[in-house]
Write a protein that holds these residues in place. Structure first.
Motif, mmCIF file in Angstrom:
data_model
loop_
_atom_site.group_PDB
_atom_site.id
_atom_site.type_symbol
_atom_site.label_atom_id
_atom_site.label_comp_id
_atom_site.label_asym_id
_atom_site.label_seq_id
_atom_site.Cartn_x
_atom_site.Cartn_y
_atom_site.Cartn_z
ATOM 1 N N PRO A 423 0.828 -1.210 0.000
ATOM 2 C CA PRO A 423 0.000 0.000 0.000
ATOM 3 C C PRO A 423 0.860 1.256 0.000
ATOM 4 N N ARG A 424 0.460 2.224 -0.774
ATOM 5 C CA ARG A 424 1.169 3.500 -0.963
ATOM 6 C C ARG A 424 2.540 3.306 -1.618
ATOM 7 N N GLY A 425 2.787 2.102 -2.123
ATOM 8 C CA GLY A 425 4.100 1.824 -2.698
ATOM 9 C C GLY A 425 5.193 1.749 -1.657
ATOM 10 N N LEU A 426 4.813 1.553 -0.390
ATOM 11 C CA LEU A 426 5.776 1.521 0.712
ATOM 12 C C LEU A 426 6.271 0.097 0.948
ATOM 13 N N PRO A 427 7.537 -0.049 1.325
ATOM 14 C CA PRO A 427 7.998 -1.394 1.707
ATOM 15 C C PRO A 427 7.277 -1.855 2.960
ATOM 16 N N ARG A 428 7.108 -3.153 3.082
ATOM 17 C CA ARG A 428 6.525 -3.712 4.293
ATOM 18 C C ARG A 428 7.645 -3.977 5.305
ATOM 19 N N LEU A 430 8.807 -6.412 7.289
ATOM 20 C CA LEU A 430 9.734 -7.538 7.283
ATOM 21 C C LEU A 430 10.667 -7.498 6.074
ATOM 22 N N GLU A 431 10.137 -7.190 4.895
ATOM 23 C CA GLU A 431 11.006 -7.160 3.721
ATOM 24 C C GLU A 431 12.013 -6.010 3.820
ATOM 25 N N PHE A 432 11.570 -4.891 4.384
ATOM 26 C CA PHE A 432 12.488 -3.770 4.552
ATOM 27 C C PHE A 432 13.603 -4.128 5.528
ATOM 28 N N LEU A 433 13.243 -4.790 6.617
ATOM 29 C CA LEU A 433 14.245 -5.139 7.623
ATOM 30 C C LEU A 433 15.300 -6.066 7.039
ATOM 31 N N ARG A 434 14.888 -7.009 6.210
ATOM 32 C CA ARG A 434 15.855 -7.896 5.560
ATOM 33 C C ARG A 434 16.833 -7.106 4.691
ATOM 34 N N ASP A 435 16.287 -6.199 3.894
ATOM 35 C CA ASP A 435 17.152 -5.418 3.001
ATOM 36 C C ASP A 435 18.049 -4.465 3.780
ATOM 37 N N GLU A 436 17.492 -3.825 4.792
ATOM 38 C CA GLU A 436 18.272 -2.903 5.603
ATOM 39 C C GLU A 436 19.449 -3.621 6.257
ATOM 40 N N GLN A 437 19.199 -4.806 6.817
ATOM 41 C CA GLN A 437 20.269 -5.538 7.488
ATOM 42 C C GLN A 437 21.322 -6.019 6.504
ATOM 43 N N ALA A 438 20.915 -6.347 5.282
ATOM 44 C CA ALA A 438 21.897 -6.734 4.263
ATOM 45 C C ALA A 438 22.816 -5.563 3.930
ATOM 46 N N LEU A 439 22.263 -4.380 3.847
ATOM 47 C CA LEU A 439 23.062 -3.196 3.550
ATOM 48 C C LEU A 439 23.939 -2.785 4.731
ATOM 49 N N GLN A 440 23.502 -3.095 5.945
ATOM 50 C CA GLN A 440 24.255 -2.702 7.136
ATOM 51 C C GLN A 440 25.317 -3.711 7.550
ATOM 52 N N ASN A 441 25.391 -4.832 6.866
ATOM 53 C CA ASN A 441 26.328 -5.880 7.242
ATOM 54 C C ASN A 441 27.770 -5.368 7.274
ATOM 55 N N LEU A 442 28.409 -5.476 8.439
ATOM 56 C CA LEU A 442 29.813 -5.100 8.675
ATOM 57 C C LEU A 442 30.068 -3.600 8.634
ATOM 58 N N VAL A 443 29.016 -2.790 8.470
ATOM 59 C CA VAL A 443 29.198 -1.343 8.363
ATOM 60 C C VAL A 443 29.098 -0.696 9.738
ATOM 61 N N VAL A 444 30.188 -0.141 10.214
ATOM 62 C CA VAL A 444 30.217 0.655 11.437
ATOM 63 C C VAL A 444 31.017 1.913 11.089
ATOM 64 N N VAL A 445 30.304 3.003 10.874
ATOM 65 C CA VAL A 445 30.970 4.230 10.439
ATOM 66 C C VAL A 445 32.067 4.619 11.430
ATOM 67 N N TYR A 545 7.454 4.228 12.499
ATOM 68 C CA TYR A 545 6.703 2.993 12.751
ATOM 69 C C TYR A 545 7.622 1.772 12.776
ATOM 70 N N PHE A 546 8.536 1.713 11.813
ATOM 71 C CA PHE A 546 9.445 0.568 11.763
ATOM 72 C C PHE A 546 10.421 0.579 12.937
ATOM 73 N N GLY A 547 11.010 1.753 13.239
ATOM 74 C CA GLY A 547 12.038 1.830 14.273
ATOM 75 C C GLY A 547 11.480 1.809 15.673
ATOM 76 N N TYR A 548 10.524 2.709 15.977
ATOM 77 C CA TYR A 548 9.999 2.809 17.341
ATOM 78 C C TYR A 548 8.965 1.731 17.656
ATOM 79 N N LEU A 549 8.027 1.514 16.725
ATOM 80 C CA LEU A 549 6.892 0.635 17.020
ATOM 81 C C LEU A 549 7.074 -0.772 16.487
#
Length: 613
Positions: A423-428, A430-445, A545-549
């Motif tokens: 809905p609204r073309g927004l990621p859901r 669970l799928e967003f969390l998977r992609d976010e974690q893949a992008l964050q792998n080993l990344v510590v600025v 919503y994703f981060g806090y809730l």
């Protein structure tokens, strides 16, 4: 019935297998398979080279080697060393079983760890139980002067149900494993080995000088597998976590991968731990890898021990072994006062933000810096509120999140229209969390090589994205460059400058294959200032919503997008057309004007994740 003492007969030791370690079957003159045999591990013949019956017989987790100059030659040399080692270990007279029939009816024979010997031949006529005392590494050695034969449907079983990892049968001449026998242990015979129809073993079968014959048999000597190294892992409740170990056995000479995921058991991802998704990659030679599951600190002290489900799936270069699922147990921290609110503590508040927005444990410098920002207010309530808002906003504004979570969000918005699936073309969530974690792998600025890890993750993400089936529905490969680029900008709600459009077209043209062109093209589009600014408000609201809730905005208790729309309208109301939110201070000013971070931090739903409101 003959029952031997379960105490160890001698200081038995595991023989060195050396180059034979990766082999399931070896023959001196030939390997012959008849029927649908399945062999897990390498198969080799040396010094001979005769191999027949493959197919229909199948080799899993290995390959076939022939001749003394091949790996089979080295394996046979190692097998001979192991044979002599086994033959030379001391068998006390009390454990000389000459004349006895293993597992003879009417009773079953039970043996404890030790070295057992037969002067001439040995027979197995029923069930032999090897009492390992619950130790999967218990050592059993059988020295047999001439032949070993087993009756049909006989069995060797481990008392704890294990594979018999350290059970060895040293055979002076030949071994014949009868029809439908269920066997445990590694057979090293001086002459030949025959496994008849439907027999199975979890051990190796090495014939030093003769043939190994396998008839419709399962030889699961080198288990194909990537699996958890334990059935249960433990975590103490708190803003910490637990390390989960995944092991690979069998042929480790190549690269292998497996996906991992957590799901709720009695423990809940909103209140007890952070959902973890990712891929474990084994480089050549690697046998153990780990991933981390983050915990949450709350003040609900009547929970007791809670559980989280761990699952492995989608292997490449191997298969998932028998321990493809496991449980993580979270021990309740009863020292936290029942009527307290853990996130009112500055350190816990900061730590949880690392979990909720960056999906990692805080680095020491970051944890200290942001905690001190809040703690510097001492007892000034207004100051603390302001600092908490600023610190919370800083996680969304951080270089780390903007290049991972917000990067992924822009891919979704540029790719998909409003639909029942999104809905609204927004990621859901669970799928967003998977992609976010893949992008964050080993990344510590700030840590060594973080830029290289980030770039590698971004490249891999874009290449994976453009071959996803739902993306291909929207952007078939028949699209020409300009239509592809223009549609991405249109879906993103952005009006690019001519320079930005040219930049995206140039990026597309710089790719080699069609896949690379499309990956470079979409990445160039979503990184333009036009898209970055156009999607900022929708992303910021969704991340609350994703981060806090820890849920979709239209999930319970809302059950619709009214709340999301309210906050998006408010963000839009307090946005100035000339603002460029790529500047962090400009973005922070917009957030403060809308007062959204403050509203979510004091919301009962957010605070209820951790304790009393």
């Amino acid at each position: 019935m003959f029952a031997a003492s379960t105490r160890s007969a001698s200081a038995q030791t595991v023989p060195p297998l050396g180059a034979a370690q990766s082999f399931a079957a070896l023959g001196g003159t030939a390997i012959t398979a008849t029927g649908s045999a399945v062999i897990s591990g390498n198969v080799g013949v040396s010094p001979g080279s005769a191999v027949t019956g493959f197919p229909p017989a199948v080799v899993q987790n290995g390959q076939i080697y022939t001749g003394a100059a091949s790996l089979a030659g080295d394996a046979q040399n190692s097998a001979l060393i192991a044979y002599n080692n086994l033959k030379g270990q001391t068998c006390n007279s009390a454990n000389n079983l000459s004349g006895k029939i293993l597992g003879q009816t009417p009773g079953f024979l039970t043996l404890g760890p030790g070295v057992y010997c037969f002067d001439t031949s040995a027979q197995l006529n029923a069930t032999l139980t090897l009492n390992d005392g619950g130790d999967p590494n218990a050592i059993f050695i059988f020295q047999i002067g001439t032949t070993l034969t087993t009756a049909s449907s006989s069995q060797v079983i481990m008392s704890s149900g294990g594979r018999g990892t350290n059970v060895f049968w040293q055979i002076g001449t030949s071994a014949t494993i009868g029809t439908s026998t269920v066997f445990r242990g590694h057979i090293i015979a001086n002459t030949s080995i025959t496994l008849t129809t439907s027999a199975s073993t979890t051990g190796r079968v090495f014939a030093l000088n003769g043939a190994t014959t396998i008839d419709s048999t399962a030889v699961d000597a080198v288990p194909t597998g990537i699996q958890f190294n334990a059935a249960n892992f433990n975590m103490n409740e708190g803003c910490g976590g637990a390390t989960i170990t995944v092991s690979r056995t069998g042929d480790t000479s190549g690269v292998a991968t497996v996906d991992y995921a957590t799901t709720d058991g009695t423990g809940l991802q909103r209140t007890d731990y952070t959902l973890a998704f990712g891929t474990v990659v084994f480089a050549a030679g690697e046998t153990n890898k780990t991933f981390f599951v983050l915990g949450t600190k709350d003040s609900y002290n009547t929970e007791g021990t809670e559980t989280v489900n761990l699952t492995l799936s989608n292997p490449t270069g191997a298969s998932v072994g028998s321990q493809g699922t496991a449980t993580m147990s979270i021990a309740d921290d009863t020292t936290v006062p029942a009527n307290s609110q853990p996130i009112d503590d500055a350190g816990t508040f900061v730590c949880q933000h690392y979990h909720d927005f960056l999906n990692r444990q805080a680095d020491a410098n970051g944890q200290s810096f942001w905690t001190n920002e809040i703690a510097s207010c001492v007892n000034d309530a207004n100051c603390r509120e302001e600092k908490r808002i600023n610190v919370s906003a800083a996680f969304f504004l951080s270089v780390e999140f903007q290049n991972t979570g917000y990067f992924a969000f822009r891919f979704y918005r540029g790719s998909f229209a409003d639909s029942a699936q999104r809905p609204r073309g927004l990621p859901r969530y669970l799928e967003f969390l998977r992609d976010e974690q893949a992008l964050q792998n080993l990344v510590v600025v700030g840590q060594p090589n973080w830029e290289a890890f980030l770039e590698q993750n971004k490249q891999g993400f874009a290449l994976d994205w453009v071959v996803r089936s739902d993306f291909l529905v929207e952007y078939p490969t028949t699209m020409v460059r300009d239509d592809y680029i223009d549609k991405l900008f249109l879906r993103s709600g952005a009006t690019p400058t001519q320079a930005e459009r040219n930049q995206a077209q140039f990026a597309y043209d710089s790719g080699g294959s069609v896949k690379e062109k499309r990956a470079k093209g979409i990445r160039a589009v979503v990184d333009t200032g036009a898209v970055y600014n156009a999607e900022y408000n929708p992303a910021f609201v969704l991340m609350q919503y994703f981060g806090y809730l820890r849920r979709n905005p239209d999930s319970a208790p809302d059950n619709n997008f009214a709340g999301y729309d309210f906050w998006l309208n408010k963000m839009n109301q307090f946005s100035l057309p000339s603002e460029d939110v790529r500047d962090a201070q400009t973005a922070l000013s917009r957030m403060k004007r809308a007062e959204m971070v403050k509203a979510f931090l004091v919301a009962g739903e957010y605070r209820g994740r951790f304790g009393v409101n």
